[in-house]
Every structure is written in C-alpha cells, then in structure tokens.
Design an enzyme around this catalytic site. Structure first.
Site: not given
Lengths: 342, 342, 342, 342
Positions: C145-147, C150
């Site tokens: 996932g993107c979060y 990061a």
C-alpha cells in the site's frame, strides 16, 4: 418584523452560500430547508461550515413545507422552478437562483435548454440600466447566472456609452463550485488541482444568450458574444476578461469616465484605482465586484476585467441583494464588500 | 459608545484579518492603522479585500499615532511589543498578537527567542481552565500562537480529566498564511502548491513551550510535547492531530464524556457528532474550533483532532474574543462560527 | 527480447501511472489494456496525458484478453485479484497492485476487509530486510500500500537497530489521487482544495495492519501502530511523520548512523543531508523516497519523516521495481529518482 | 560521443527544468552548472527534486567555467545573454532561454525592454513555417517565450490558411513558475492559491511583440494582437484561449482541415479529436502541445485553445528540441509527449 425565508435546495453550493448569508441578515428568519435525495438528513453533515444550523433537518421540497414563508429561494436544477413557484401563490416573494426565468426570448431558452420556456421574471442584476426599478416590489425574481453577472457588469458601461463595436470577446475562469456539488469524475480534486481547462467552447455555454441579452439591451442593438469559460483550480471566484474593438476616438480617459459614471453610486461595484487589477481572492465570500478597464491603443480594443465570487455576488449574494430591493429594504442589508483573504 | 481601536501592523496577514473582523464588530470604531515599511501607502493596494478601508493611509507606528485609542492591537514582529506597550499607558487595553508575553517561564522565552523576557500577560485562550476569569477587565492580553490554540484546545480536556499519559505527540498542518507575508523563496506559490513539507522538526518550533505550558497546567504536572508542524498547500487553516497514551480504564465513552463536559458552554468550540471529523474548510474565516476525539483501543491511544482558521481563531478572532471579555462585552460580539465554504 | 505486459484496470489512477512508466521502460512492450465499465473506450479520453496510447481501446478483463503476456499487472478493486490470477497460469508474472495478497495474517485481512483471505505473495518492498531476495524470480508479487511504503521505509531502520520502543505514532498526509478516480462528493475539487481533513482515525484504516506487519518484522517483536491519515489539497504525494519513544542511550548520531546504514545501497531511498527535510514536491512523479530523521531530546522521541509519490513509489513505480527484480532485470530499469518540480 | 552541455543559471525554474530533461537525454553529458548569488551552493538544496545532481556545486558564470562545452544554455535575466555569448566563440552552440535574441525589430525590443537590441538568432519554434530549416546546424538559438509558444502554435495555422482576420484576441492563464523563483510578495502561496488575477493588461506584456512577429509572418501581413495574461493557482501550465474573426466562407470543416494539415507531421503537437479540449494537467512535465479548434458560427469567430507546460515545451523542452535540431540529432531525442497526471 422578521422576513421568514425558506430555501428549496439547501444541500448544494448555492443553497449553502445563501444560508451562510441569511444567517447574518438582520431582517431574515430562516424557515424551512428542503432537499430531495438528502431529505431527512442533518444539515451538519452536508454543510459542516454552517454550525448554527447543524441540527436542522432537511425536509422534502413540497408545497406544504414551503408554505407560510414571506420569501422562498429556489436553488433547484434547471426546469424545476416553474412548477414549484406556481404552488406558492402570488404574494410570496419567489427568488429563483436557477436559469428558468432569466431569458426573454423563448427561442433562446429552447435552443440552450431544450424544454418549453417558462416565462421571464424581473432580472436580479440591479446595476444594469432599468433593472433596479423593476425589482422594487417584485414578487418574482430571476437571479442572473454567475458568468453573466461578471460579464454584464464588466461590459455594459462600454456599450451604454457606445465606446465599442458590437462584438464582444470574453474568456472567463471560474472556480469549481460553479459546476455544483454533484460528483462527476472531471470535477474530482485530483483532476482539477493544477489544471486549467476550457469547456462549452464555441458558443455552447448556456450563459451565452443571457450575456447577449444584457449587452444588447445596453447597446440598444444586437451584440454578438464569443464566450469561452474555463475551469480554474480554485473553489470559488470568476475572473472575466472581456474586450471589444474600440470605436474611433475612444481614449483611455473616455473609457475611465464611462466606468466611473456607471458605478458611481453602486454599493457593490468597485472600479479600482488606475493601475490596480482585480483578483478573485479579494472578493472571496463578498458581494463585491472589482472592475478595471483599459484601452489597448495598439490593438484598438477596450479591455475590461471583473472579479466576483461566483457563489456570492454570482448567485446567493445577488439573490439577497434583489430580495432586499423587492422587499423595500436597504439594498446592502446583510451583505458585505469585504472579502476573506488571503 | 464605540470602542476606538488602533492596529499596529495593519499591512500583514494578522493585521488584515483583524481589520476584516473589526469592520463588522458593532462596538468598535477603527482608528489609526500603522505600518513600518508601508507607512504612507493606501490600504487598498495592500489589503485589496478590505474595500471599506481602501482609501485609508498607513501611518508610522509611533506613540503619537497610537495615542487616544481605547484598544491598541499589536501585530508586530516578535520582540517589538514591549517597547510600544510601555508608551501606551496603563489604562489602554493592549492586545498583543505577537509572542512576547505568552510564556510564563523566562528561560523558555530566552531559549526559543534568544532575547530577554519581557514578562507575561493574561493569556487570551478563555476556553482553558481559569483563563477567562483572568481576562475580564484585563488591560494587557497576550494572544496565543495559532498552533497552541489548536493543540491546547484539542488536548486540555484529556489532561484535565487525567485520561492520558504526560507525553503528547502532535503533528499539525498549517496553511501558508501562518508563515506571514514576507516574501521568502520557500513560500512562493510555485513551491507550496502541490507540496507538503515539515519544518521545525524535533522540538525546535517556538510554539512548543507554549503547548507544554498549557498542557502542563491542565494536567497539574509536566507534560512533554513532541510537535511537528507541516506546511500545507492552502492559504489558511490548521489541522492538528494530537494523541497520547491512554490511562488504564479509559474507554471511548469516558473520552467522549470528558470532551462534552469541557466544551458544553463554549460558544466557539464545537465537539462534532460521533463519526464526523473536522476539516479546515469548515472553519475558513470563522472563529470556530471543530474537534473530534477517539479512543484507539488497538494502539492504546486517545486521538484528538482539531481544526481552526489560523488567522481567525488562531490569531485575530482570538484577539477580538479576548478584547470582548476584557472590555466586558459579550464574548461572541462581532465573531462568527460560520465558515466560508466550499 | 521485450517483456510483454498487460494492465488490468488501465483507466484508473494506478493503471494510468503504471502505463506512464511502462511507456519509457526499455524492456517492456505494452500489451492488452483492460477496463470494466470503460471497456470499448479509447484511452485518449480517459488518460489524456498518455498521448502515445491515445488510440488504444480498452478491452474487457477476461482470461482471453490477458493471455499471452509475460507480466500481468492487476489494478483492480480489492478482492478481485485472486480470481483473475488463478486463470493466468503459474508461469506468468502477476503483479497485484491491490491489497489482496499483502497481509500474512488471515485474521487481519478478514477484520479489515471482511472477506476470506486469498493468501500471501512475496511483498514488493525490496528495501525491507529479506524482501528483495524473496522477490527474485517470483511469479507473484503483492505491491505494498502507499501509506505502508512511506511509513515502513521511514521506521524500519529504527526498529531494526532497536532505537525505539514498540509503539509508533504516525500521521500522514496524502494527495487525493490516493483515494482513486471514482467520483465521490467529498473528493470534489471544491471540497478538497483549501482543506485538510482526517479519515479512518483511531485505527480503522486498512493500511494499519500492513504497517504493523512490517514494523513488527523489523523489530522482531510486536509493534503497535497509531495511524492517522489525512487528505491534503494536492493531487499526489505522501508526507509521513512517524515517531516513537527513544530507547535509553539513543543519540542524534546513533539515529543518523542507523539510517545511513539502512539505505547506503538503496537506489531509490535518499537520506537527506542533515538540516534538509523532505517535501512531496521533490518526489513528484519519481520513484524516490526522501527521508530525514531527528532525535528530539526534549520529548525523548525519534522523529522520521518520509516523502513519496503515492502513485509512483507508492504504487506503480513500486510495482515496476518489483517486476524488475522478479524478472532479473536491473532494479532501477525504467525508473527515476528525478522529480517534476516546481 | 556525448554532447557536453553547460547550464548558466541552474538554480532557477528554467535551469532546473532543463537539468531535469538533460539528465535523461541519451546524448548529453551535463557539464558546468553556474549561478550568481547561489554560486558555491550544493544543487541539492536549491533543486531538491534533482537527486542525481544533489552533490553538484554551482560555479560562478564566467567564461572560464563555461569553456570546453559543446552546448551552453543560458537561463539568465533578460539583457545578460549577449555579453556571455560573445565570450563563447562561434563554434559553441549557444541556446538562449532569455528574451534577448527573439525579436527581429530592434524598435520592438527597445520599446518593451528599454535597452539596445542585441540582435536576432534563429528562432527555436520549429513548428512554425520555415523555422525548422533555419535551426539545422545553427550555432545560436533563441528559445521562444512561453506564451508566444502556446499562442503562435494555436493561431499560425489559421493565419497561414487565411481563415481569420488580422486581429487576434488572446487570453492566457499561466502557472506561477512562469514568474520565476525570485521571491515577490504577490507570488507568495498565500496570495496565489485560490486566486486568478490578470497582469500586463492592455498590451504591456513583453511577449506581445513576439506573438505579433510570429502571427504576422504566418499571415504575410501585419496582425494585431490583444493579449491578456492571467496568473492561475497552479505551479505549471499555460492554457491559451485564442480567437479571431472568421473570414467569410470559413466552416468548421475548413478549420479542422487547416489544423490537421499544419500538425500532421509534428512530433510534439497533438490536435485533439473533435469534442476533446486541452487541459494543462495533461501536458504536465511533457513537451507536448495539445490543441483544439472550433468555429463559433454565432459569433463568427474561430477559437483555438492550446495547452503547454510553460517550463517544458514553453522553455526548457523547447530549448532541447532546438538543440537536437541544431546538432542534427533526432528532434525528439530525450523528450516526451507523456504528461504526469493526475
């Protein structure tokens, strides 16, 4: 004695802006609020910025709900106002924020909206010649479109003073709230942030005949309008860049003089000092119109630029200004020329 | 009988916002407006959204100019307020929108600002325990910082009710107006649009000791604060995400109860209905604070999120609210909880 | 010999970003492009920025259409990947950009997604310990996932080096493209511009268990995660502010050393020079991760901030990086660390 | 054999964009990078998106530093290019991204720039009739202005085909990067976000004579230009709305045919399918020009709208395209028509 006002279509952007303004209008008491798909919902979830109304619940848009008010504002989809207005009786002030009663020529309506013309009501742009008088005591008001508000105020003085030829070229940028609250893919934040794009190019935008109507009235002869609207990455505001070929003998001074004269007594129109140009940020949330005009000697054109907040002066503020006139109140009651910036 | 108010520092964002609010305050008459580098200029060119003041000219910030007012607002760079205040006499209400008189511990001031401490004035966040009473009749008021306003209101109820441990973690996003109107390259539109970035990370931001002071007072014991501010691509607004480890036995209900109690009678703080979360757009231009709290059982933390307009409740609106209290006016006079949205 | 790649779900933001990258990947030939509701439409109207593909027509997502490719990328709604993958045969490299195969614990999947768990595939975040090796030669890849991308990159070094306690607090801001292209009212430009707002507060966001999984693996023990996502007024980018309480004895130097070591050989992770902090604008359109870490002595916490482009490193770039590894290509092929700014 | 390129003015937006493109140009090796006030600084702090160049240090702009390159790009303030170019010798390709050598009429230069005219170099807009041939083998290239690029490409086919009268009306919206990186108050994020504003109204913008020059050349007779630039709340992009009165007999088909013919073989210009209109987001970071034309029968005007990225095709991409031609490389080398969206 308070004016009791109902708002039909209270969940959209026009309705929300109207409520924002009605909440601080000293003579108005907010009555029924209606919605269609949103009937039964709390306003707090739909318009979270209107805290004093957070616990109000939307009702369906029916004659019973709208009965018993002094003023009914209609913020409905195009074509729905006539049926509602008929049921309200002739003594209720009905202020239509839709397009239904703006156009005088039935043919224009039918060509651009594709349905039978419902009629023409007094036109709620009091700054135009003759319009203020027609609004006094009126029981029906057609609020102008947002683009026609910005454009007509920018150009009518040039036509009234016969400074320019009868072909106007207009390019306007609008914030996205002008496109309404219905969720459409091209209006997503991801699509509009960082992007400028045109739409309705080539004469197809429905506000075009309304501009033609207003400018032709000012000129006393038909004016053709080339109108290109563009969508700008901001929530609110219209910047209209308007120009037309100058008549012979026009000078920067004669342009300035015509605009000074046209707006000398207008409470909401500000002709800026020479050298200062309008910016939409300066009219954010205000009912003001900021205007500047110039004569481009090299191109032989008069250029006029106006900035308004499309939801305030362009819709809900304009509606309230007309209501004030219709009811015999001071025209500026509950309205402001102070923007929220930065 | 009008309150005559002067604004020292009328060309910046804090001064401009204060003027926007003063213009509609029913008890205030706007007196002298001063600037430094901008003295002699028309306000219309500096604050084009304040049309009613467009023709006012800025004067220099001198005792003579500021004399003869009931209230003097100081919107000056840090460290300059004491010298001006001394010259104003003890009977004038001086409302300092800078940082000079906020901190109680001289050591904090000296560590974060690097100059001698000027003193401590009654603190203009009336929602905090005990602060409202100290403001009544005060002649000197220190307006809180924008971040401490958002953060202290979000977390003090949790500390007052002993719901959480004494270590708070805060990440806040602010609109760019919080950084002021001085032209710096990293604040250019080209740099900030489309970008989120942190600054003052690791405890270095000057608002940190102010938060520590407020939360420690609420807790009755030292509270450590980890504070990370970030710059968001919007002109206004602060969204503060605050959390701390929950004490044993805390539940979602006990959290909700503490917050309901803390804000039951507050005119400007709105604890949102469960399930609704704050958004900065909803408080744009308003003096409201929107707050929601949750208990994250899995992580064992209480999370509280607040949204304010950094220029309104975070600066100029807070200043005016405190002025109202100091002068014995209704606290909400001239202020609104209605935001400008969308 | 070109790698022939199909993209299932080519009309959305993830699919569009993948195509943008595939178009410049020197080893890839773009094969079938599929959509569901958009099948039959030209890509030029759906992804107007991808001019070289403007005349390609979307096909339906069927086994026949997807057959005959070396790689199939799935950019489908959650829960649909397993059925498609089964039909593709074991020799085709399937790269799933959805969530279906990210989580190792079936209970996590079922709790957060409410459907039976489909399984776990090699996890496409090669910078995490042990993950790169598992991707080499893999035929199935689950893109993170993107979060979690990061956050996991920001915090795993602190956990791997045992610098911090096992409770992480994370607040992240994401651009709106992370919410996809489906038209929802709260994602309208009018709503998101000028506004910061949280969502999924209190542990409810589906990316939370994925972060827990990654950080716990790095720590060798369970790590609890308090995660608050916020929506920022920008189309792209994630700024993740991550912190945890420092172990005793931790210093700024030991933090710096751990991060330098963790990323010394990573082609896409840039530990910034001391004093410089990440900004999402600097990674716009790039596969880079910009990271900075600090030790806040006063609060006793390690703060780490990372910036990525949610669509590139956070989705499509990460997918391509994993494809490169799985196929034995140089990991950086067709990817860049150069952002588009300002 | 690599082309060795120096960039004078590497810290600004034009220089940064050029470096972004040079980094992926397969034939170019990046040599000296110079700045003035920034000489001695690391590029990583000034252009944080250019990670591969982060450790490069800016040198002063001197003949010694610029010596020994095959190509020197000048991204300097207006008026400084001639002096630098003279020192570089006739065999070095000098590509000037400033305005100094664009105008053919010395009187135009002197009127709009107020200094003596330095001369005229081959004009780097190869899509204009005759310009491509003049660039082949050239040792000096004047890169067009960003607005003239967007406007000239939009209108020259109409003039070349004699479809319209010799008076053009142009309103263009530009992202803020067009105004450069120097910190000025009106370019602050707080000022530009949420605002549209015009500047240089009435014929005063310096790009006007360049448009006149290009359109007059296409028409074979003087064309007057009314040009109004506006600043839009976005970092990049130009949307130019251009129109002129149609000659008698013009039809939608004849307009379409003229544009299809003009751009049939152009690698970077895309005449969109009928019904689709340009948006700046679709050309973000790309060298593409998206164009659509319409005939407004009612207003009797041809309307043409173009979208470019002001920094790419409008500055640095255009510079590189011309370099490719001058050096005999394929014109599209290192350039893309793929935008970064959303």
């Amino acid at each position: 004695m308070a004016v009791r006002a109902a708002v039909a279509g209270a969940s959209g952007y026009a309705g929300g802006e109207l409520l924002r303004l009605l909440l601080v209008h000293p003579e108005v008491e907010i009555g029924a609020l209606t919605g269609n798909s949103n009937a039964g919902q709390r306003l707090g979830g739909l318009q979270p910025h209107l805290l004093p109304l957070a616990d109000r619940v939307l009702e369906p848009t029916t004659p019973e709900v709208l009965a018993g008010h002094d003023v009914v504002f209609l913020a409905l989809p195009h074509g729905q106002s006539a049926a509602v207005a008929e049921q309200l009786g002739p003594d209720v002030l009905v202020v239509d924020m839709g397009a239904d009663f703006r156009l005088e020529a039935a043919a224009d309506w039918e060509r651009f909206y594709g349905s039978p013309h419902a009629g023409t009501w007094p036109y709620g742009l009091p700054e135009l010649p003759g319009r203020r008088a027609a609004l006094a005591g009126a029981k029906r008001v057609a609020v102008p479109g947002c683009y026609p508000t910005a454009v007509s105020l920018a150009l009518f003085p040039a036509y009234a003073a016969d400074l320019v030829e009868h072909e106007a070229v207009i390019v306007a940028a609008s914030g996205t709230s002008g496109a309404g609250k219905a969720a459409k893919p091209h209006l997503l934040g991801s699509e509009v942030m960082g992007s400028m794009s045109p739409y309705g190019v080539g004469g197809g935008h429905r506000h075009t005949p309304e501009m033609v109507q207003n400018l032709s009235a000012a000129a006393g002869a038909p004016v053709s309008v080339s109108f290109t609207p563009t969508l700008a990455p901001m929530p609110r505001g219209i910047l209209a860049t308007c120009s037309a070929k100058a008549r012979e003998g026009v000078t920067a001074d004669s342009v300035r003089a015509a605009y000074e004269k046209a707006f000398a007594d207008e409470p909401f129109v500000r002709l800026l000092p020479e050298g200062q140009w309008p910016a939409t940020a300066a009219v954010y949330g205000s009912n003001a119109v900021q205007i500047q005009a110039a004569y481009d000697e090299s191109a032989g054109r008069v250029i006029v630029i106006s900035a308004i907040d499309n939801l305030t002066k362009g819709t809900a503020g304009g509606a309230l200004q007309s209501m004030n006139i219709a009811l015999g109140l001071d025209e500026a009651t509950g309205l402001t020329t102070i923007g929220v910036a930065p």
